[in-house]
Design a protein around this motif. Structure first.
Motif, short mmCIF file in Angstrom:
data_model
loop_
_atom_site.label_atom_id
_atom_site.label_comp_id
_atom_site.label_asym_id
_atom_site.label_seq_id
_atom_site.Cartn_x
_atom_site.Cartn_y
_atom_site.Cartn_z
N THR A 150 0.81 -1.22 0.00
CA THR A 150 0.00 0.00 0.00
C THR A 150 0.84 1.28 0.00
O THR A 150 0.30 2.36 -0.23
CB THR A 150 -0.88 0.03 1.25
OG1 THR A 150 -0.03 0.06 2.41
CG2 THR A 150 -1.81 -1.17 1.31
N LYS A 151 2.14 1.16 0.28
CA LYS A 151 3.04 2.28 0.51
C LYS A 151 2.71 3.03 1.80
O LYS A 151 3.26 4.11 2.07
CB LYS A 151 3.09 3.25 -0.67
CG LYS A 151 3.74 2.67 -1.92
CD LYS A 151 4.03 3.73 -2.96
CE LYS A 151 5.10 4.71 -2.53
NZ LYS A 151 6.42 4.06 -2.37
N ASN A 152 1.82 2.47 2.63
CA ASN A 152 1.53 3.09 3.92
C ASN A 152 2.77 3.06 4.81
O ASN A 152 3.56 2.12 4.76
CB ASN A 152 0.39 2.37 4.63
CG ASN A 152 -0.95 2.61 3.96
OD1 ASN A 152 -1.05 3.41 3.02
ND2 ASN A 152 -1.98 1.95 4.45
N ALA A 153 2.91 4.09 5.65
CA ALA A 153 3.99 4.15 6.62
C ALA A 153 3.50 3.54 7.94
O ALA A 153 2.44 3.93 8.44
CB ALA A 153 4.43 5.58 6.84
N VAL A 154 4.27 2.59 8.49
CA VAL A 154 3.89 1.90 9.71
C VAL A 154 5.01 2.04 10.74
O VAL A 154 6.18 1.78 10.43
CB VAL A 154 3.62 0.40 9.45
CG1 VAL A 154 3.15 -0.29 10.74
CG2 VAL A 154 2.60 0.22 8.33
N ALA A 155 4.67 2.47 11.94
CA ALA A 155 5.63 2.57 13.05
C ALA A 155 5.15 1.64 14.17
O ALA A 155 3.95 1.59 14.47
CB ALA A 155 5.73 4.00 13.55
N THR A 156 6.08 0.90 14.77
CA THR A 156 5.71 -0.08 15.79
C THR A 156 6.68 -0.01 16.98
O THR A 156 7.80 0.46 16.86
CB THR A 156 5.74 -1.52 15.24
OG1 THR A 156 7.10 -1.86 14.89
CG2 THR A 156 4.85 -1.66 14.02
N VAL A 157 6.20 -0.53 18.11
CA VAL A 157 7.05 -0.78 19.27
C VAL A 157 6.65 -2.13 19.84
O VAL A 157 5.47 -2.49 19.87
CB VAL A 157 6.92 0.33 20.34
CG1 VAL A 157 5.49 0.47 20.86
CG2 VAL A 157 7.89 0.06 21.50
N TYR A 158 7.66 -2.90 20.29
CA TYR A 158 7.44 -4.22 20.87
C TYR A 158 8.34 -4.37 22.09
O TYR A 158 9.51 -3.95 22.07
CB TYR A 158 7.76 -5.33 19.86
CG TYR A 158 7.66 -6.73 20.44
CD1 TYR A 158 6.44 -7.39 20.50
CD2 TYR A 158 8.80 -7.36 20.94
CE1 TYR A 158 6.36 -8.67 21.04
CE2 TYR A 158 8.71 -8.63 21.49
CZ TYR A 158 7.50 -9.28 21.54
OH TYR A 158 7.41 -10.53 22.09
N GLN A 159 7.82 -4.98 23.15
CA GLN A 159 8.61 -5.20 24.37
C GLN A 159 8.02 -6.37 25.16
O GLN A 159 6.84 -6.70 25.02
CB GLN A 159 8.62 -3.93 25.23
CG GLN A 159 7.24 -3.45 25.66
CD GLN A 159 7.19 -1.96 25.90
OE1 GLN A 159 7.44 -1.15 25.01
NE2 GLN A 159 6.88 -1.57 27.14
N ARG A 160 8.88 -7.02 25.99
CA ARG A 160 8.44 -8.11 26.87
C ARG A 160 9.05 -7.94 28.24
O ARG A 160 10.26 -7.76 28.38
CB ARG A 160 8.86 -9.48 26.30
CG ARG A 160 7.94 -10.06 25.26
CD ARG A 160 8.24 -11.53 25.02
NE ARG A 160 9.59 -11.78 24.55
CZ ARG A 160 10.13 -13.00 24.46
NH1 ARG A 160 9.43 -14.08 24.85
NH2 ARG A 160 11.36 -13.15 24.01
N HIS A 161 8.21 -8.04 29.27
CA HIS A 161 8.69 -7.91 30.64
C HIS A 161 7.65 -8.41 31.62
O HIS A 161 6.49 -8.64 31.27
CB HIS A 161 9.05 -6.45 30.94
CG HIS A 161 8.12 -5.44 30.35
ND1 HIS A 161 6.87 -5.16 30.86
CD2 HIS A 161 8.26 -4.65 29.26
CE1 HIS A 161 6.28 -4.23 30.13
NE2 HIS A 161 7.09 -3.90 29.14
N ILE A 162 8.07 -8.55 32.88
CA ILE A 162 7.18 -9.00 33.95
C ILE A 162 7.74 -8.46 35.28
O ILE A 162 8.95 -8.46 35.49
CB ILE A 162 7.06 -10.54 33.99
CG1 ILE A 162 6.06 -11.00 35.06
CG2 ILE A 162 8.40 -11.18 34.22
CD1 ILE A 162 4.63 -10.70 34.77
N ALA A 163 6.86 -8.02 36.15
CA ALA A 163 7.26 -7.53 37.48
C ALA A 163 6.68 -8.44 38.55
O ALA A 163 5.63 -9.08 38.35
CB ALA A 163 6.79 -6.10 37.69
N GLY A 164 7.34 -8.52 39.68
CA GLY A 164 6.84 -9.31 40.79
C GLY A 164 7.81 -9.26 41.96
O GLY A 164 8.80 -8.52 41.94
N PHE A 165 7.51 -10.05 42.98
CA PHE A 165 8.38 -10.10 44.16
C PHE A 165 8.46 -11.54 44.64
O PHE A 165 7.57 -12.36 44.38
CB PHE A 165 7.85 -9.21 45.28
CG PHE A 165 6.61 -9.74 45.96
CD1 PHE A 165 6.69 -10.42 47.17
CD2 PHE A 165 5.35 -9.59 45.38
CE1 PHE A 165 5.56 -10.92 47.79
CE2 PHE A 165 4.21 -10.09 45.99
CZ PHE A 165 4.32 -10.76 47.21
N GLY A 166 9.54 -11.84 45.33
CA GLY A 166 9.70 -13.15 45.93
C GLY A 166 9.48 -13.08 47.43
O GLY A 166 8.46 -13.49 47.96
#
Length: 302
Positions: A275-291
């Motif tokens: 399509t010639k469309n311009a696409v911008a993305t962001v990707y990330q993986r994480h998790i928070a918690g405590f022991g």
């Protein structure tokens, strides 16, 4: 969602606007990295295992054999990174015809969106500190009046007041006393010093009076503020979801509030060849918690 196109943003295609106000403002500094232990995940998922130390050395009768002891295996805590991602797409025509730089600013907005996700996820152990479904190695919530211990016959320990209290001079005094009285899973003294008060904006001025003034707050006879000598720092968090929530924390690396990052935010921009469309993305993986809960004291507030 359809791509951003000319018909939906026709105001930005004509040269008759003096100024376009984009409601973003300055970028806020990252907060979670000053609070939690930020850890790069070597693989996904990861598991923490609790194990106690040894108990107190008992008496030994003359000629009698030694008593034996061994560590006690406790609970486990699994951390599985969660993927997050966002994209914004512009038609070729909209991208090339927009005159005010707004669409380029929207691409930069992906950074703000990504940072906010990092903050929200990282603060989740704190915001869920009293939730029954958010548990650590001992099977109960981060803030609890009854943390069980692995050693036989030991009483459970509280790291919050029996009744929720507001952040105050007395509340901080009680928190300091809690740290002085800390014991490990076998009942031995556990050396762990408080380092920082974490508060909401509602307690900003209270923190300055309680932790920053040489005189005891709200008294007329100019008593000395006994908390000043403890050199307790403080920080305002803008991501605590309850206005009355507060914490007293040991320093990073001593407490066990963790933010595991498997993939740092990755930003891409490309043209869709179909399509010639311009696409911008962001990707990330994480998790928070405590022991373990040790190194954390606080209250949901009153």
């Amino acid at each position: 969602m359809p791509p951003v196109s000319r018909p939906g943003f026709s105001e930005l295609m004509a040269p008759d606007l003096y100024r376009v106000f984009v409601d973003t403002g300055e970028e806020a500094p990252i907060e979670f990295s000053s609070i939690l232990n930020v850890i790069d995940m070597p693989y996904n998922p990861v598991t923490d295992q609790q194990i106690s130390g040894l108990g107190t050395t008992p008496t030994k009768g003359e000629g009698e054999p030694f008593d034996e002891d061994q560590p006690i295996i406790g609970g486990t805590r699994d951390y599985t990174a969660v993927p997050y991602g966002l994209a914004i797409e512009f038609t070729y025509e909209a991208w090339t015809d927009e005159l005010y730089g707004v669409f380029k600013e929207m691409v930069r907005e992906l950074r703000r969106s990504s940072d906010n996700r990092l903050e929200v996820d990282a603060h989740s152990p704190l915001n869920n500190a009293t939730a029954a479904g958010s548990t650590g190695l001992d099977g109960v919530s981060l803030l609890n009046v009854s943390h069980p211990r692995l050693g036989s016959g030991l009483t459970a320990v509280a790291n919050q007041p029996a009744v929720a209290v507001q952040f105050s001079f007395t509340a901080v005094q009680n928190a300091m006393q809690h740290f002085h009285n800390l014991e490990d899973e076998r009942g031995l003294p556990r050396l762990m010093a408080p380092s920082m008060a974490l508060i909401t904006p509602e307690f900003y001025h209270d923190a300055r009076e309680i932790l920053g003034s040489t005189g005891k707050p709200l008294v007329a006879n100019n008593e000395i503020n006994s908390l000043v000598a403890d050199d307790l720092g403080w920080m305002v968090s803008h991501y605590l979801t309850s206005s009355t929530l507060w914490f007293i924390l040991a320093r990073q690396g001593v407490h066990d509030l963790n933010f595991f990052v498997r993939d740092q935010p990755m930003f891409d921009m490309f043209d869709d060849p179909r399509t010639k469309n311009a696409v911008a993305t962001v990707y990330q993986r994480h998790i928070a918690g405590f022991g373990t809960w040790r190194g954390v004291y606080g209250s949901a507030g009153a």
